[in-house]
Design a protein around this motif. Structure first.
Motif, mmCIF file in Angstrom:
data_model
loop_
_atom_site.group_PDB
_atom_site.id
_atom_site.type_symbol
_atom_site.label_atom_id
_atom_site.label_comp_id
_atom_site.label_asym_id
_atom_site.label_seq_id
_atom_site.Cartn_x
_atom_site.Cartn_y
_atom_site.Cartn_z
ATOM 1 N N TYR A 131 46.201 73.884 -56.544
ATOM 2 C CA TYR A 131 47.008 74.974 -55.982
ATOM 3 C C TYR A 131 47.494 74.650 -54.572
ATOM 4 N N ASN A 132 48.769 74.901 -54.332
ATOM 5 C CA ASN A 132 49.201 75.078 -52.956
ATOM 6 C C ASN A 132 48.666 76.437 -52.508
ATOM 7 N N MET A 133 48.318 76.546 -51.246
ATOM 8 C CA MET A 133 47.742 77.795 -50.754
ATOM 9 C C MET A 133 48.564 78.334 -49.595
ATOM 10 N N GLY A 134 48.631 79.642 -49.543
ATOM 11 C CA GLY A 134 49.396 80.267 -48.468
ATOM 12 C C GLY A 134 48.659 81.451 -47.870
ATOM 13 N N TRP A 135 49.078 81.792 -46.663
ATOM 14 C CA TRP A 135 48.618 83.008 -45.999
ATOM 15 C C TRP A 135 49.862 83.851 -45.664
ATOM 16 N N PHE A 136 49.730 85.128 -45.910
ATOM 17 C CA PHE A 136 50.776 86.096 -45.601
ATOM 18 C C PHE A 136 50.141 87.235 -44.826
ATOM 19 N N ARG A 137 50.976 88.057 -44.228
ATOM 20 C CA ARG A 137 50.448 89.233 -43.552
ATOM 21 C C ARG A 137 51.389 90.405 -43.746
ATOM 22 N N GLN A 138 50.827 91.585 -43.563
ATOM 23 C CA GLN A 138 51.619 92.797 -43.790
ATOM 24 C C GLN A 138 51.119 93.902 -42.887
ATOM 25 N N THR A 139 52.077 94.624 -42.323
ATOM 26 C CA THR A 139 51.778 95.816 -41.542
ATOM 27 C C THR A 139 52.385 97.019 -42.248
ATOM 28 N N PRO A 140 51.891 98.220 -41.963
ATOM 29 C CA PRO A 140 52.385 99.412 -42.679
ATOM 30 C C PRO A 140 53.894 99.581 -42.541
ATOM 31 N N GLY A 141 54.533 99.809 -43.666
ATOM 32 C CA GLY A 141 55.961 100.056 -43.681
ATOM 33 C C GLY A 141 56.823 98.810 -43.657
ATOM 34 N N THR A 197 51.832 80.918 -43.293
ATOM 35 C CA THR A 197 51.674 79.470 -43.390
ATOM 36 C C THR A 197 51.344 79.073 -44.815
ATOM 37 N N ALA A 198 51.603 77.804 -45.145
ATOM 38 C CA ALA A 198 51.262 77.274 -46.463
ATOM 39 C C ALA A 198 50.758 75.842 -46.316
ATOM 40 N N LEU A 199 49.933 75.451 -47.275
ATOM 41 C CA LEU A 199 49.344 74.120 -47.282
ATOM 42 C C LEU A 199 49.421 73.572 -48.695
ATOM 43 N N SER A 200 49.869 72.336 -48.808
ATOM 44 C CA SER A 200 49.990 71.738 -50.133
ATOM 45 C C SER A 200 48.624 71.456 -50.737
ATOM 46 N N ARG A 201 48.615 71.219 -52.024
ATOM 47 C CA ARG A 201 47.354 71.019 -52.728
ATOM 48 C C ARG A 201 46.622 69.770 -52.257
ATOM 49 N N SER A 202 47.373 68.780 -51.788
ATOM 50 C CA SER A 202 46.746 67.569 -51.272
ATOM 51 C C SER A 202 46.295 67.719 -49.824
ATOM 52 N N GLY A 203 46.800 68.753 -49.182
ATOM 53 C CA GLY A 203 46.514 68.932 -47.765
ATOM 54 C C GLY A 203 47.436 68.159 -46.850
ATOM 55 N N GLY A 204 48.397 67.460 -47.426
ATOM 56 C CA GLY A 204 49.246 66.603 -46.616
ATOM 57 C C GLY A 204 50.515 67.246 -46.094
ATOM 58 N N ARG A 205 50.798 68.429 -46.550
ATOM 59 C CA ARG A 205 52.036 69.099 -46.143
ATOM 60 C C ARG A 205 51.715 70.517 -45.703
ATOM 61 N N ARG A 206 52.239 70.888 -44.550
ATOM 62 C CA ARG A 206 52.032 72.226 -44.002
ATOM 63 C C ARG A 206 53.369 72.839 -43.608
ATOM 64 N N VAL A 260 53.842 81.561 -35.365
ATOM 65 C CA VAL A 260 52.445 81.113 -35.284
ATOM 66 C C VAL A 260 52.311 79.637 -34.942
ATOM 67 N N LYS A 261 53.415 78.944 -34.847
ATOM 68 C CA LYS A 261 53.350 77.513 -34.554
ATOM 69 C C LYS A 261 52.638 77.262 -33.231
ATOM 70 N N GLY A 262 51.705 76.331 -33.271
ATOM 71 C CA GLY A 262 50.944 75.999 -32.076
ATOM 72 C C GLY A 262 49.737 76.884 -31.840
ATOM 73 N N ARG A 263 49.620 77.959 -32.597
ATOM 74 C CA ARG A 263 48.491 78.880 -32.430
ATOM 75 C C ARG A 263 47.591 78.931 -33.660
ATOM 76 N N PHE A 264 48.176 78.872 -34.833
ATOM 77 C CA PHE A 264 47.417 78.972 -36.081
ATOM 78 C C PHE A 264 47.384 77.609 -36.773
ATOM 79 N N THR A 265 46.283 77.368 -37.484
ATOM 80 C CA THR A 265 46.143 76.140 -38.257
ATOM 81 C C THR A 265 45.572 76.470 -39.624
ATOM 82 N N ILE A 266 46.204 75.959 -40.660
ATOM 83 C CA ILE A 266 45.697 76.121 -42.015
ATOM 84 C C ILE A 266 45.052 74.811 -42.448
#
Length: 123
Positions: free
Chosen positions: A31-41, A48-57, A63-69
């Motif tokens: 599986y490729n894996m992703g993170w999403f977020r949602q606020t009310p309304g 962010t998303a990460l490939s199944r091999s871990g080689g592609r982000r 969030v660039k520079g602050r978050f890491t998957i």
């Protein structure tokens, strides 16, 4: 396939949190894996998303520079390390699995979803 997200909480601005998403009942390494977020309304937005091999982000600009998957295929778990958190990062965060290897930013292309974990950043 079940996804269990955890690690959310309340943190002050500038702080850090690490979210985890444990996957069971499927072949995590396929599986490729992703993170999403949602606020009310608002619509669910890509973080962010990460490939199944871990080689592609892919990261949303806000969030660039602050978050890491990253992932640990031996533990069937994907992580989201969040640093330098801002009040505008407050949301429910969802992990998702892409079983068809589409690797996109569109929620509709993800096949399996976790239940969400609340992240609240105070100013």
């Amino acid at each position: 396939v079940q996804l269990q997200a955890s690690g959310g909480g309340l943190v002050q601005a500038g702080g850090s949190l690490r979210l985890s998403c444990a996957v069971s009942g499927g072949t995590f390494s396929s599986y490729n894996m992703g993170w999403f977020r949602q606020t009310p309304g608002k619509e669910r937005e890509f973080v962010t998303a990460l490939s199944r091999s871990g080689g592609r982000r892919d990261y949303a600009d806000f969030v660039k520079g602050r978050f890491t998957i990253f992932r640990d295929n031996a533990k069937n778990t994907v992580y989201l390390q969040m640093n330098s958190l801002k009040p505008e990062d407050t949301a429910v965060y969802y992990c998702a699995a892409d079983a068809d290897n589409t690797f996109t930013r569109y929620p509709r292309t993800y096949d399996h979803w976790g239940q969400g974990t609340q992240v609240t950043v105070s100013s």
